[in-house]
Design a protein around this motif. Structure first.
Motif, PDB file in Angstrom:
ATOM      1  N   GLU A 175       0.801  -1.225   0.000  1.00 40.28           N
ATOM      2  CA  GLU A 175       0.000   0.000   0.000  1.00 40.28           C
ATOM      3  C   GLU A 175       0.832   1.272   0.000  1.00 40.28           C
ATOM      4  O   GLU A 175       0.514   2.225  -0.716  1.00 40.28           O
ATOM      5  CB  GLU A 175      -0.917  -0.002   1.233  1.00 40.28           C
ATOM      6  CG  GLU A 175      -1.909  -1.149   1.264  1.00 40.28           C
ATOM      7  CD  GLU A 175      -2.528  -1.329   2.631  1.00 40.28           C
ATOM      8  OE1 GLU A 175      -2.459  -0.384   3.442  1.00 40.28           O
ATOM      9  OE2 GLU A 175      -3.059  -2.412   2.913  1.00 40.28           O
ATOM     10  N   GLY A 178       4.338   0.338  -2.499  1.00 43.85           N
ATOM     11  CA  GLY A 178       3.831   0.017  -3.827  1.00 43.85           C
ATOM     12  C   GLY A 178       4.657  -0.986  -4.599  1.00 43.85           C
ATOM     13  O   GLY A 178       4.520  -1.108  -5.818  1.00 43.85           O
ATOM     14  N   TYR A 180       4.984  -4.425  -3.563  1.00 43.29           N
ATOM     15  CA  TYR A 180       4.380  -5.762  -3.418  1.00 43.29           C
ATOM     16  C   TYR A 180       5.444  -6.858  -3.286  1.00 43.29           C
ATOM     17  O   TYR A 180       5.354  -7.909  -3.912  1.00 43.29           O
ATOM     18  CB  TYR A 180       3.464  -6.070  -4.611  1.00 43.29           C
ATOM     19  CG  TYR A 180       2.324  -5.113  -4.759  1.00 43.29           C
ATOM     20  CD1 TYR A 180       1.122  -5.320  -4.103  1.00 43.29           C
ATOM     21  CD2 TYR A 180       2.450  -3.965  -5.548  1.00 43.29           C
ATOM     22  CE1 TYR A 180       0.064  -4.416  -4.233  1.00 43.29           C
ATOM     23  CE2 TYR A 180       1.405  -3.060  -5.685  1.00 43.29           C
ATOM     24  CZ  TYR A 180       0.220  -3.299  -5.023  1.00 43.29           C
ATOM     25  OH  TYR A 180      -0.815  -2.419  -5.159  1.00 43.29           O
ATOM     26  N   ASP A 379      -1.210  14.356  -1.827  1.00 42.09           N
ATOM     27  CA  ASP A 379      -1.946  13.089  -1.869  1.00 42.09           C
ATOM     28  C   ASP A 379      -3.443  13.288  -2.100  1.00 42.09           C
ATOM     29  O   ASP A 379      -4.180  12.316  -2.255  1.00 42.09           O
ATOM     30  CB  ASP A 379      -1.692  12.253  -0.615  1.00 42.09           C
ATOM     31  CG  ASP A 379      -1.966  12.994   0.672  1.00 42.09           C
ATOM     32  OD1 ASP A 379      -2.692  13.994   0.626  1.00 42.09           O
ATOM     33  OD2 ASP A 379      -1.457  12.586   1.723  1.00 42.09           O
ATOM     34  N   ARG A 403       1.774   8.460  -5.038  1.00 44.57           N
ATOM     35  CA  ARG A 403       1.149   7.129  -5.089  1.00 44.57           C
ATOM     36  C   ARG A 403      -0.170   7.126  -4.320  1.00 44.57           C
ATOM     37  O   ARG A 403      -1.162   6.539  -4.753  1.00 44.57           O
ATOM     38  CB  ARG A 403       2.093   6.075  -4.518  1.00 44.57           C
ATOM     39  CG  ARG A 403       1.400   4.729  -4.350  1.00 44.57           C
ATOM     40  CD  ARG A 403       2.298   3.590  -3.929  1.00 44.57           C
ATOM     41  NE  ARG A 403       1.493   2.443  -3.541  1.00 44.57           N
ATOM     42  CZ  ARG A 403       0.880   1.632  -4.396  1.00 44.57           C
ATOM     43  NH1 ARG A 403       0.989   1.852  -5.691  1.00 44.57           N
ATOM     44  NH2 ARG A 403       0.157   0.629  -3.973  1.00 44.57           N
ATOM     45  N   LYS A 404      -0.181   7.792  -3.172  1.00 39.80           N
ATOM     46  CA  LYS A 404      -1.413   7.849  -2.388  1.00 39.80           C
ATOM     47  C   LYS A 404      -2.512   8.566  -3.173  1.00 39.80           C
ATOM     48  O   LYS A 404      -3.673   8.146  -3.161  1.00 39.80           O
ATOM     49  CB  LYS A 404      -1.158   8.555  -1.052  1.00 39.80           C
ATOM     50  CG  LYS A 404      -2.306   8.420  -0.060  1.00 39.80           C
ATOM     51  CD  LYS A 404      -2.077   9.238   1.200  1.00 39.80           C
ATOM     52  CE  LYS A 404      -0.924   8.761   1.998  1.00 39.80           C
ATOM     53  NZ  LYS A 404      -0.821   9.475   3.306  1.00 39.80           N
ATOM     54  N   THR A 407      -3.857   6.136  -5.730  1.00 41.71           N
ATOM     55  CA  THR A 407      -4.779   5.134  -5.175  1.00 41.71           C
ATOM     56  C   THR A 407      -6.148   5.728  -4.879  1.00 41.71           C
ATOM     57  O   THR A 407      -7.134   4.993  -4.768  1.00 41.71           O
ATOM     58  CB  THR A 407      -4.201   4.493  -3.893  1.00 41.71           C
ATOM     59  OG1 THR A 407      -3.999   5.513  -2.899  1.00 41.71           O
ATOM     60  CG2 THR A 407      -2.887   3.794  -4.176  1.00 41.71           C
ATOM     61  N   ARG A 408      -6.202   7.048  -4.757  1.00 40.22           N
ATOM     62  CA  ARG A 408      -7.487   7.712  -4.536  1.00 40.22           C
ATOM     63  C   ARG A 408      -8.135   8.155  -5.851  1.00 40.22           C
ATOM     64  O   ARG A 408      -9.157   8.829  -5.839  1.00 40.22           O
ATOM     65  CB  ARG A 408      -7.289   8.933  -3.628  1.00 40.22           C
ATOM     66  CG  ARG A 408      -6.915   8.567  -2.196  1.00 40.22           C
ATOM     67  CD  ARG A 408      -6.563   9.793  -1.383  1.00 40.22           C
ATOM     68  NE  ARG A 408      -6.373   9.464   0.023  1.00 40.22           N
ATOM     69  CZ  ARG A 408      -5.896  10.309   0.937  1.00 40.22           C
ATOM     70  NH1 ARG A 408      -5.572  11.546   0.582  1.00 40.22           N
ATOM     71  NH2 ARG A 408      -5.757   9.939   2.188  1.00 40.22           N
ATOM     72  N   THR A 423       5.783   3.622  -8.791  1.00 45.54           N
ATOM     73  CA  THR A 423       4.940   2.595  -8.174  1.00 45.54           C
ATOM     74  C   THR A 423       3.461   2.917  -8.371  1.00 45.54           C
ATOM     75  O   THR A 423       2.632   2.592  -7.539  1.00 45.54           O
ATOM     76  CB  THR A 423       5.258   2.442  -6.676  1.00 45.54           C
ATOM     77  OG1 THR A 423       5.006   3.687  -6.010  1.00 45.54           O
ATOM     78  CG2 THR A 423       6.689   2.026  -6.464  1.00 45.54           C
ATOM     79  N   PHE A 424       3.183   3.581  -9.475  1.00 45.19           N
ATOM     80  CA  PHE A 424       1.797   3.860  -9.846  1.00 45.19           C
ATOM     81  C   PHE A 424       1.728   3.854 -11.370  1.00 45.19           C
ATOM     82  O   PHE A 424       2.738   4.013 -12.063  1.00 45.19           O
ATOM     83  CB  PHE A 424       1.325   5.210  -9.298  1.00 45.19           C
ATOM     84  CG  PHE A 424       2.350   6.296  -9.358  1.00 45.19           C
ATOM     85  CD1 PHE A 424       2.628   6.969 -10.551  1.00 45.19           C
ATOM     86  CD2 PHE A 424       3.066   6.649  -8.220  1.00 45.19           C
ATOM     87  CE1 PHE A 424       3.586   7.963 -10.603  1.00 45.19           C
ATOM     88  CE2 PHE A 424       4.032   7.644  -8.268  1.00 45.19           C
ATOM     89  CZ  PHE A 424       4.288   8.311  -9.465  1.00 45.19           C
TER      90      PHE A 424
END
Length: 747
Positions: A175, A178, A180, A379, A403-404, A407-408, A423-424
């Motif tokens: 998360e 990013g 994994y 973010d 990245r945050k 994810t949103r 990482t996105f």
């Protein structure tokens, strides 16, 4: 149960809950544990972490609940049970305590009794909770299971038999980082946490798995077996390897910095820390650390007293005042030292003062500026455009903020000479040669995508700021921001570039490049490793080698000894009291943690003594408080710099800073130099360009630029723009190339 709210005076998005008889207002859809934490009611937990998704797999937070007079059929996990109006929660009744104690017994059933040798001992959540909820005698008579360890790199040590499968580390790498890289393997009692491929962690944030681990399964490999937590003293300090200024604690024993851990600051680094800031303290104790004043006599170095070294430095500066003197300052230098350097240059009549030592194109007189969008708001952006930046390496925790945002639901676009690994996912990208970055910002499709957002960030990084086309890119970025409403966020090129610009460490005459192209008779070189820190190392070494040089230095390295006449050893940030100004314009204080090695002195003390030796005005203070009272912002508008040299022919250079070669201290941290992200110097070409030049993957080629020549191994990647050679700075092998264009051929 009545449909009427228990407390009709609450906002419509809140409900009333009762925890251990205490009436509380809690947001709808929040969890019991959130309400309890806000009220200061303790509930034990292991898997829950307020920055990670809820897993509810440790069950340590079981509580008893009741709604409308009806008790729940079984205990509920507080971290995963939403609040509802009129809910009664009991965290300490017999049913809840019995459940928590039973869970504790299960967790300890297979846990090894190795607290005396565990590096987490004394700061272990399992230890703390077991004191309150564990049994004094184990009823588990069976053989404990043993889990084999795996080597996950030079930074994190593993002892996976201690793991309680809370999955915090798994959720962190998925998360937050990013990447994994960690996951659960096998099932039931055989469940193990590890990397699926047995390779080291490659995330630049890997040290944070140590912080989130509630047991001793993941610990700090560099700190391992060095000390116990109760032997350490915490000192507040700052990260000084990028412009974010992450808040951190130095853990010190008898003056030695043994460990660095994050210090919570939601506006800056939240509760995280990059590996570069966490492990760089190793560089404080490098073999070539400058520990005593050195003077050069007839080409030979010898140790000297402070009085003799300062007298020698003062003579050099008296003999070479005015325009004959250049003052070159590292952009991580503190505000206090910067203010004194500005006073010293003024007292000596020199307008040749600059901290922008890594930049080629200052024809627009650019200086570092604060982010138009505060870091804490990135973010929440809905569109982010990244220009000329390997953001993951340049500002790891700003990359994490992007990245945050992703994810949103944010759309992220990139314009770069290399298709860097983020990482996105990117909603759009333009991979073009450095000279085309400015033009790519005029792309109408990109502008329309930015206009569709309501909260847009335009992040301009080092590849853009430091290259030979920087002025054009900055102008294009400004035009893009004005046309789309984006907030312009130019990454300051140095940990304290914003602070030094505010305190007048800028030229009223020659900038850094000009005072090296037209060599001065003498130089002050402050905190710089000459062979690696300049934009054009070859011309810098030539100019410094032909002049008299007073080096205020942290390290008595080879390149410093080659050009200096006097070396005055000064303390690094973890060893001094100082302030830095970060990319949000926030001035933050750092306290001295480690002891100054040998006869080293804090930089401001050495400058005060030198100013006194010269009889300069503004050096009459006696302590740091006196210095700070006399510091005020200095407004200096630098003149436009010279245009970069003509481009010539050949492939364009795209130069990014290697993540663990960014400054002298990081370059001397052994653990970081062993990290998988720290790659050997190489030249990366597009396969089509390599084929045209007759170069194969792994071949050794010679690259010639106006500044110098470098012989480097070749790597091929379709991620590099056509007509471009990508190299990383911070290596001696790549330092001669500078920027611009290169001619490439077989070695």
């Amino acid at each position: 149960m009545s449909a009427q709210p228990v407390n009709p005076n609450l906002p419509p998005d809140h409900v009333t809950v009762f925890i251990d008889g205490v009436e509380l207002a809690a947001p709808k859809n929040s969890m019991i544990i959130h309400a309890a934490d806000k009220a200061g009611i303790p509930i034990p937990r292991f898997c829950y972490h307020d920055k990670l998704a809820i897993a509810a797999n440790c069950r340590m937070c079981l509580v008893d609940t009741e709604v409308g007079g009806r008790a729940a059929p079984k205990p509920s996990p507080a971290c995963a049970t939403p609040v509802m109006d009129g809910l009664k929660v009991f965290t300490r009744n017999e049913r809840a305590l019995k459940s928590q104690r039973n869970v504790m017994e299960f967790l300890l059933a297979n846990h090894p009794l190795d607290c005396p040798i565990c590096d987490q001992g004394g700061e272990c959540e399992l230890q703390d909770v077991s004191m309150g909820y564990g049994r004094s005698v184990s009823r588990f008579a069976e053989r404990k299971r043993v889990v084999p360890d795996e080597d996950i790199g030079p930074l994190v040590a593993t002892e996976m038999t201690r793991c309680i499968q809370c999955t915090r580390c798994v959720r962190f790498t998925a998360e937050i980082a990013g990447t994994y890289e960690l996951g659960g393997m096998y099932r039931g009692e055989n469940l193990q946490i590890g990397t699926f491929d047995g390779k080291p962690l490659t995330t630049e944030l890997s040290g944070n798995v140590i912080d989130v681990c509630p047991v001793g399964a993941l610990t700090n490999k560099v700190f391992q077996f060095k000390a116990r937590p109760w032997e350490l003293t915490a000192r507040e300090s700052l990260g000084y390897h990028d412009a974010l200024g992450s808040n951190l604690f130095l853990h010190v024993r008898r003056g030695d910095v043994l460990r660095t851990v994050p210090r919570d600051n939601e506006a800056v680094n939240e509760c995280w820390l990059s590996d570069r800031d966490r492990y760089s303290h190793q560089g404080l104790y490098a073999e070539d650390r400058a520990q005593r004043p050195l003077v050069k006599d007839n080409g030979e170095w010898r140790e000297a007293s402070w009085d003799e070294a300062l007298a020698r430095a003062a003579k050099i500066l008296r003999d070479n005042g005015g325009d004959n003197l250049g003052v070159l300052v590292h952009p991580a230098t503190s505000n206090e030292e910067g203010a004194l350097l500005a006073r010293l240059a003024e007292a000596l009549g020199s307008g040749n003062l600059d901290h922008r030592i890594g930049q080629h194109d200052l024809t627009d007189a650019a200086v570092a500026e604060t982010f138009a969008m505060p870091v804490a708001e990135i973010d929440r952006a809905d569109v982010v455009v990244i220009v000329g930046s390997n953001l993951r390496h340049e500002l790891p925790l700003v990359h994490q903020r992007v990245r945050k945002a992703f994810t949103r639901g944010a759309k992220v676009h990139a314009i770069n000479p290399v298709d860097f690994d983020f990482t996105f996912d990117l909603a759009g990208k333009r991979i073009v040669a450095p000279s085309q970055l400015a033009g790519a910002l005029a792309d109408e499709a990109l502008r329309e995508a930015a206009k569709a957002g309501h909260h847009v960030a335009l992040i301009v990084g080092a590849l853009a700021e430091n290259g030979p086309h920087a002025a054009a890119i900055r102008a294009a970025a400004k035009a893009f921001a004005e046309a789309t409403g984006a907030k312009l966020c130019r990454i300051p090129q140095g940990a304290n570039a914003v602070g030094l610009a505010r305190h007048g460490v800028l030229p009223s005459a020659r900038d850094a490049r000009a005072m090296l192209d037209d060599a001065r008779g003498a130089y002050i070189v402050y905190g710089i490793e000459p062979g690696l820190d300049f934009a054009d190392s070859e011309s810098a070494l030539r100019a410094l080698g032909a002049a008299q040089v007073v080096a205020f230095s942290h390290y008595a390295c080879r390149s410093t000894k080659a050009v200096a006449d006097v070396i005055l050893p000064i303390g690094l940030l973890p060893e001094i009291d100082a302030t830095l100004t970060n990319l949000d314009g926030l001035s933050q204080a750092a306290s001295a943690g480690g002891k100054l090695p040998g006869d080293t002195r804090a930089g401001w003390r050495v400058l005060r003594a030198l100013g006194g030796e010269l009889g300069a005005k503004g050096f009459e203070f006696t302590d740091l408080d006196g210095l700070r009272r006399g510091i005020a912002p200095r407004s200096v508008t630098p003149a436009a710099g010279r245009a970069p040299k003509a481009a010539g022919e050949g492939l364009e250079l795209a130069v990014s800073t290697a993540i663990y070669r960014s400054d002298a201290t990081v370059r001397r941290a052994p653990a970081l130099q062993s990290h998988p992200l720290n790659l050997a110097p190489r030249a990366v070409l597009n396969p089509n360009d390599a084929a045209a030049l007759g170069l194969a993957d792994g071949a050794v080629a010679k690259f010639g630029a106006g500044a110098g020549t470098a012989t480097l191994p070749v790597a091929l990647s379709a991620k590099v723009a056509a007509g471009t050679v990508w190299i990383e700075s911070g290596h001696g092998a790549t330092a001669p190339l500078g920027a611009g264009r290169v001619q490439a051929g077989r070695a």
